[in-house]
Design an enzyme around this catalytic site. Structure first.
Site, mmCIF file in Angstrom:
data_model
loop_
_atom_site.group_PDB
_atom_site.id
_atom_site.type_symbol
_atom_site.label_atom_id
_atom_site.label_comp_id
_atom_site.label_asym_id
_atom_site.label_seq_id
_atom_site.Cartn_x
_atom_site.Cartn_y
_atom_site.Cartn_z
ATOM 1 N N SER A 1 0.842 -1.194 0.000
ATOM 2 C CA SER A 1 0.000 0.000 0.000
ATOM 3 C C SER A 1 0.876 1.241 0.000
ATOM 4 O O SER A 1 2.065 1.179 0.327
ATOM 5 C CB SER A 1 -0.901 0.019 1.235
ATOM 6 O OG SER A 1 -0.155 0.386 2.389
ATOM 7 N N ASP A 2 0.296 2.381 -0.360
ATOM 8 C CA ASP A 2 0.982 3.644 -0.125
ATOM 9 C C ASP A 2 0.741 4.029 1.338
ATOM 10 O O ASP A 2 -0.055 3.426 2.043
ATOM 11 C CB ASP A 2 0.481 4.717 -1.088
ATOM 12 C CG ASP A 2 1.544 5.760 -1.408
ATOM 13 O OD1 ASP A 2 2.449 5.962 -0.568
ATOM 14 O OD2 ASP A 2 1.479 6.373 -2.483
ATOM 15 N N TRP A 3 1.443 5.059 1.783
ATOM 16 C CA TRP A 3 1.484 5.420 3.203
ATOM 17 C C TRP A 3 0.072 5.587 3.779
ATOM 18 O O TRP A 3 -0.670 6.474 3.401
ATOM 19 C CB TRP A 3 2.278 6.710 3.359
ATOM 20 C CG TRP A 3 2.536 7.104 4.792
ATOM 21 C CD1 TRP A 3 1.610 7.509 5.696
ATOM 22 C CD2 TRP A 3 3.797 7.121 5.461
ATOM 23 N NE1 TRP A 3 2.203 7.801 6.897
ATOM 24 C CE2 TRP A 3 3.545 7.566 6.784
ATOM 25 C CE3 TRP A 3 5.104 6.823 5.086
ATOM 26 C CZ2 TRP A 3 4.579 7.723 7.725
ATOM 27 C CZ3 TRP A 3 6.119 6.973 6.019
ATOM 28 C CH2 TRP A 3 5.860 7.408 7.322
#
Length: 764
Positions: free
Chosen positions: A291-293
């Site tokens: 995932s992104d942050w």
């Protein structure tokens, strides 16, 4: 003794598996080793591999006593963390790795990720600028340098390349993109992946790459970062996904989800993207999805998940393998699996993918192989690395305008005034996403010009304008200076006395990047006011345009005789710009994005479709009932693929080997290109195709090939392109991939607008 015994058992098991599978299928590397390790792991340990933490203290020093950092510390020691990001230096990563290896039951090593976007210490041009080179070797060699430097500091995984199609200059992350075209984006992205990963991830000078953002992040509404996306399936399949499919085929080690939703489903929870396409139809077997942050947790904010448990369930079942800093998996997966809500097989699939990359990187053979203090001393910011950066920078420069051959300048007998705060700036050229570059370490335009001329006294400098004030950092908004003309007088007096002015205009590097969307994509502050004042005393002005996105610059195009698009070119920016200004390198870059006349045209891109009224009826001159603006042409100021040279090229004699082909055949398109100028030059010959009629409407043209050629004055060369069924295929109304019989246009030229055209037919 307990830890040592556990590690010994794992080592023996893995060694036995490795010996028994030395001739195993290359498509499933380390399959037996991974399965053996999985059989020893508890649900808690498996779930731990799916957690990606950000480093928040120096691992060479004491752990802060706050609750969050103490929890991170204990979780790393207990094997509940699979990867870390923002932990850097050889010593720092070694100490962090020791926590996991020497304290956890199974001693599974950590991955260390970092945003190595266009360099680690040595900065290459920003990705958008590299795309302007249309040169795979530039992309590959720059990524090789970045991997060599980052791996010497303990990093073994980069969150790059970004292959989002960027059509809207308002979007700040255009600087990180390869531009607006899926063909060029695929070409550049594959080269970046090859540069980062090499042919063998076990080579300790390579690092695992990450294809991001999956998918359609560049289509955020109004160009506003983190905003929603609403596009058709045909746009998704034909425009957005091709670079990602190319990355999968190139063996990229990981994918990163995008922040946006598509069709009402956040990317982290999209089974279509992750299960059906990536891990299904594309057969992506040996890498994982991160995932992104914090974005798995953001599914709650989107309104797609009610709580942590539902977010964890939807993300993992959809195919998101690793959770970056949302702590959703950490707080949900054990309960979800133990209760039977998620099967252990789904968990195992995610863990297997992550362990596979760790084996490929050689971390089980030597967990500390990337934490090499001696390499860190010798491999960073070397002369060789800087030379690669200089070559990449000068090949990324695009000549937008050159009236009366004002360029190239002369190193002798010509007085030059260098004007503009950006000209003396040693930090802005480093660009956004500059990893561990030393602040203020770039060669400035002013320095590059001084080093290039024979007589330094013939070159003088005035600041002219001030662009920003206050703090300039990645995480903060910029404060622009307006109405300060205190430096104008010195600049004007200087311009009066010289033969030519080199005027540096553009953007601060922190105007672009993540969270840097703008509604105004013109020149901020007092830059244009200064330009107009300088024109009153000296018309011989060369603008070096420094920016991280396409800009709306009609005033420059109308008034300035010579314009060089120099982007944010990295560590060697000033030297590369001087190489081009003085003709030591003939500019060869071509725009990877369209430059609008006005922000109101955004998004603007060459491969658009026709509506029902694309042009006015010639018999209805002056009437309004057609697709247009009443205050601007529809066309861009500078089109995709555009770029001039210090010489000129003539295209002629476009021919096809046949006027008809069937789906099993191919035809050859040829064109003659001649250097009609006075110096050697490189030209990028571009092939575009148009499918006139389809089961769904098709773009007015699409890039399908290009070839870079170098010609001496007067030299002519025939350039050929092969057109086959794949060239003509696309994702049709039912989303199947294939061609459709009918009439096609073949267009070849030096940019997407100035082209020669002929037709052929595809028959059953």
């Amino acid at each position: 003794m307990k830890v040592q015994l556990a590690i010994a058992i794992v080592t023996i098991a893995l060694s036995a598996c490795r010996n028994s599978t030395s001739n195993s299928n290359a498509s499933a590397p380390f399959e037996a080793e991974v399965d053996s390790l999985l059989s020893l792991m508890t649900i808690e340990e498996k779930a731990g591999q799916l957690n990606l933490y950000a480093g928040s203290w120096e691992f060479t020093g004491p752990v802060p006593e706050d609750v969050d950092n103490q929890k991170k510390f204990e979780n790393i020691k207990s094997g509940r963390v699979g990867a870390m990001l923002n932990v850097i230096t050889a010593e720092g990563t070694r100490e962090a790795q020791k926590l996991a290896i020497e304290n956890s039951r199974l001693g599974i090593p950590l991955l260390f990720g970092y945003d190595v976007i266009h360099g680690y210490k040595t900065m290459m041009p920003i990705p958008l600028a590299q795309a302007a080179s249309w040169d795979a070797e530039i992309a590959k060699s720059g990524a090789e340098v970045a991997a060599k430097e980052a791996s010497a500091s303990g990093i073994n995984w980069t969150f790059a390349p970004m292959m989002d199609i960027a059509r809207d200059a308002r979007w700040g992350r255009m600087m990180e993109s390869p531009g607006e075209d899926p063909y060029l984006a695929s070409y550049m992205s594959k080269a970046w992946i090859e540069g980062f990963q090499g042919g063998d991830l076990s080579n300790k000078a390579t690092i695992a790459a990450c294809a991001k953002h999956f998918a359609a992040y560049g289509f955020a509404e109004a160009g506003r970062d983190y905003n929603t996306v609403d596009i058709s399936m045909q746009t998704l399949y034909n425009m957005v996904l091709p670079p990602f499919k190319a990355a999968s085929e190139a063996g990229v080690a990981s994918f990163m989800n995008s922040f946006n939703e598509i069709g009402g489903v956040p990317a982290n929870g999209s089974e279509l993207l992750q299960r059906e396409l990536l891990k299904g139809a594309w057969n992506y077997q040996n890498g994982f999805v991160v995932s992104d942050w914090g974005s798995i947790g953001e599914m709650i904010t989107h309104g797609f998940a009610a709580d942590t448990l539902e977010a964890g369930y939807k993300a993992l079942t959809a195919g998101s393998d690793m959770d970056m800093e949302a702590h959703i998996y950490e707080n949900s997966l054990e309960e979800l699996v133990s209760s039977g809500k998620i099967s252990e097989e789904i968990l195992d699939d995610a863990v297997r993918r992550i362990l596979t990359i760790k084996f490929q990187l050689g971390l089980f053979a030597n967990p500390y192989r990337y934490s090499d203090v001696e390499r860190e001393k010798s491999d960073l910011l070397t002369k060789e690395n800087l030379q690669v950066a200089r070559e990449a920078a000068r090949k990324s420069i695009v000549l937008l305008k050159n009236e009366n051959n004002l360029l190239p300048l002369s190193k002798k007998g010509q007085s030059i005034a260098v004007i503009g705060s950006l000209a003396a700036d040693k930090d802005v050229p480093l660009g956004s996403w500059r990893a561990q570059a030393n602040e203020g370490s770039a060669v400035s335009v002013w320095e590059g010009i001084q080093q290039a001329v024979d007589n330094k006294s013939s070159v003088t400098f005035a600041q002219g304008y001030t662009l920003t004030k206050g703090r300039r950092q990645f995480v903060y908004e910029l404060e622009f200076v307006e109405g300060d003309q205190s430096g104008f007088a010195d600049a004007i007096n200087l311009a009066k006395k010289v033969d030519v002015v080199v005027l540096a205009l553009g953007e601060d590097c922190w105007q672009s990047g993540e969270g840097r969307s703008q509604t105004d994509i013109g020149l901020k502050g007092d830059q244009l006011d200064l330009m107009y004042e300088l024109l009153k005393v000296n018309r011989n002005i060369v603008v070096t345009l420094m920016n991280g996105r396409s800009l709306a610059i009609p005033a420059l195009d109308e008034n300035i005789p010579a314009i060089l698009e120099v982007w944010h070119l990295g560590s060697e920016a000033g030297n590369a710009i001087a190489d081009v200004l003085f003709g030591d390198y003939n500019p060869s870059g071509k725009l990877p994005v369209s430059f609008p006349r006005n922000v109101g045209q955004c998004p603007i891109y060459y491969n658009h479709k026709n509506g029902g009224r694309p042009t006015t009826n010639p018999h209805d001159a002056g009437m309004v009932f057609w697709s247009h603006y009443t205050d601007s042409p529809n066309t861009p100021l500078y089109p995709f693929g555009y770029g001039l040279s210090y010489t000129t090229f003539e295209y002629a004699d476009l021919k096809l080997s046949s006027s008809e082909m069937n789906q099993a055949d191919q035809i050859t398109a040829s064109v003659k290109v001649k250097n009609t100028g006075m110096v050697d030059g490189q030209e990028t010959v571009q092939l575009y195709i148009r499918d006139y009629v389809g089961s769904v409407t098709r773009p007015v043209k699409e890039l399908k090939g290009f070839e870079k050629i170098t010609l001496k004055p007067g030299e002519e060369k025939e350039v050929q392109f092969t057109i086959n069924n794949e060239t003509l295929s696309y994702y049709r109304a039912d989303l199947s991939f294939g061609s459709e019989p009918g009439k096609f246009a073949v267009m070849i030229g030096g940019n997407s607008q100035k082209i020669l055209t002929t037709d052929f037919r595809l028959v059953d």
